[in-house]
Motif scaffolding. Sequence first.
Motif, PDB file in Angstrom:
ATOM      1  N   ARG A  97     -21.289  16.530   8.053  1.00 48.70           N
ATOM      2  CA  ARG A  97     -22.037  16.722   7.093  1.00 48.70           C
ATOM      3  C   ARG A  97     -21.699  18.170   6.241  1.00 48.70           C
ATOM      4  N   ILE A  98     -22.000  18.294   5.008  1.00 52.32           N
ATOM      5  CA  ILE A  98     -21.719  19.158   4.197  1.00 52.32           C
ATOM      6  C   ILE A  98     -22.817  19.792   3.653  1.00 52.32           C
ATOM      7  N   GLY A  99     -22.756  21.296   3.368  1.00 54.98           N
ATOM      8  CA  GLY A  99     -23.760  21.898   2.812  1.00 54.98           C
ATOM      9  C   GLY A  99     -23.284  23.196   2.105  1.00 54.98           C
ATOM     10  N   VAL A 100     -24.162  23.869   1.172  1.00 53.62           N
ATOM     11  CA  VAL A 100     -23.993  25.020   0.333  1.00 53.62           C
ATOM     12  C   VAL A 100     -24.727  26.114   1.064  1.00 53.62           C
ATOM     13  N   VAL A 101     -24.393  27.578   1.255  1.00 53.56           N
ATOM     14  CA  VAL A 101     -25.161  28.437   1.340  1.00 53.56           C
ATOM     15  C   VAL A 101     -24.982  29.530   0.174  1.00 53.56           C
ATOM     16  N   PRO A 119     -22.853  14.930  -3.507  1.00 55.72           N
ATOM     17  CA  PRO A 119     -24.058  15.151  -2.966  1.00 55.72           C
ATOM     18  C   PRO A 119     -23.817  16.132  -1.539  1.00 55.72           C
ATOM     19  N   PHE A 120     -24.628  17.027  -1.517  1.00 54.17           N
ATOM     20  CA  PHE A 120     -24.573  17.873  -0.242  1.00 54.17           C
ATOM     21  C   PHE A 120     -25.987  17.562   0.697  1.00 54.17           C
ATOM     22  N   ASP A 121     -25.559  17.595   1.922  1.00 55.51           N
ATOM     23  CA  ASP A 121     -26.670  17.535   2.772  1.00 55.51           C
ATOM     24  C   ASP A 121     -27.626  18.625   2.796  1.00 55.51           C
ATOM     25  N   THR A 122     -27.381  19.759   2.462  1.00 54.50           N
ATOM     26  CA  THR A 122     -28.289  20.735   2.314  1.00 54.50           C
ATOM     27  C   THR A 122     -27.908  21.805   1.321  1.00 54.50           C
ATOM     28  N   VAL A 123     -28.623  22.379   0.490  1.00 57.21           N
ATOM     29  CA  VAL A 123     -28.220  23.341  -0.280  1.00 57.21           C
ATOM     30  C   VAL A 123     -29.164  24.650   0.029  1.00 57.21           C
ATOM     31  N   VAL A 124     -28.830  25.681   0.718  1.00 62.39           N
ATOM     32  CA  VAL A 124     -29.543  26.630   0.898  1.00 62.39           C
ATOM     33  C   VAL A 124     -29.356  27.842   0.147  1.00 62.39           C
ATOM     34  N   THR A 125     -30.221  28.458  -0.500  1.00 63.23           N
ATOM     35  CA  THR A 125     -30.217  29.596  -1.440  1.00 63.23           C
ATOM     36  C   THR A 125     -30.819  30.969  -0.791  1.00 63.23           C
ATOM     37  N   ALA A 126     -30.255  31.971  -1.276  1.00 57.82           N
ATOM     38  CA  ALA A 126     -31.280  33.234  -0.702  1.00 57.82           C
ATOM     39  C   ALA A 126     -32.423  33.320  -0.756  1.00 57.82           C
ATOM     40  N   LEU A 146     -29.730  21.382   9.173  1.00 56.72           N
ATOM     41  CA  LEU A 146     -28.800  20.224   9.754  1.00 56.72           C
ATOM     42  C   LEU A 146     -28.886  19.950  11.118  1.00 56.72           C
ATOM     43  N   SER A 147     -29.848  20.895  11.776  1.00 62.35           N
ATOM     44  CA  SER A 147     -29.937  20.771  13.284  1.00 62.35           C
ATOM     45  C   SER A 147     -28.603  20.780  13.965  1.00 62.35           C
TER      46      SER A 147
END
Length: 211
Positions: A97-101, A119-126, A146-147
């Motif tokens: 899984r891939i994501g952005v912080v 497409p990302f599995d999650t995009v987390v912002t501040a 993402l557990s």
Amino acid sequence: MYDAVLFDLFTALLDSQPLWREVAGSAAMGARWREECSRLAYSAGPYRPFAETVAQAARLAGVPPTRAADLLRGMGEQLGPWPEAPEVLRRLSESVRIGVVTNCSEELGQRAAARVGVPFDTVVTAEAAGAYKPRPEPYRLALERLSVQPSRALFVAGSPGDITGAGGAGMRVWWHNRLQLPLGERQAPLAEHDSLEPLFALAIERDLHHR
């Protein structure tokens, strides 16, 4: 190997340096503005609007604060990924899984992440985390979504601050040092490269491991 690979956005995946230079009016002013923005974010307590941080950084750098709106608009509409990024991420997403912080608002984070073209599995912002990196909250939120345990995730840093932050959250850190930034007194990351290409090895090794 890893169950997830998380990325910094505006340095590790997107080539944002030319935009800072263009909006600021010169390479030197753009660099100063960006440095001030990072310094303010990195020293912040609870999250405050990213637009305020960018405008304050402009004032400190000697850039007209009114240009902050131009910068933010460009971040969501003009930025492009590093040339190899889309293919590397597509390949990785077949195995992990891939994501952005990222250190910005929710709206900008989603729009800028879409500029990568994968497409990302999650995009987390501040904004979503209620704090800026390198505080642990953004990294932890991505792992929670993402557990995935910290030990099972790799963080791809774009700047030295992320090496400290992601490492402090329990992840191993791979540094995409495209801009040839100094490490300073920080602990060395797992690896340092000026391209994302070597990340292929993670997916390949994992595929072989599971055959």
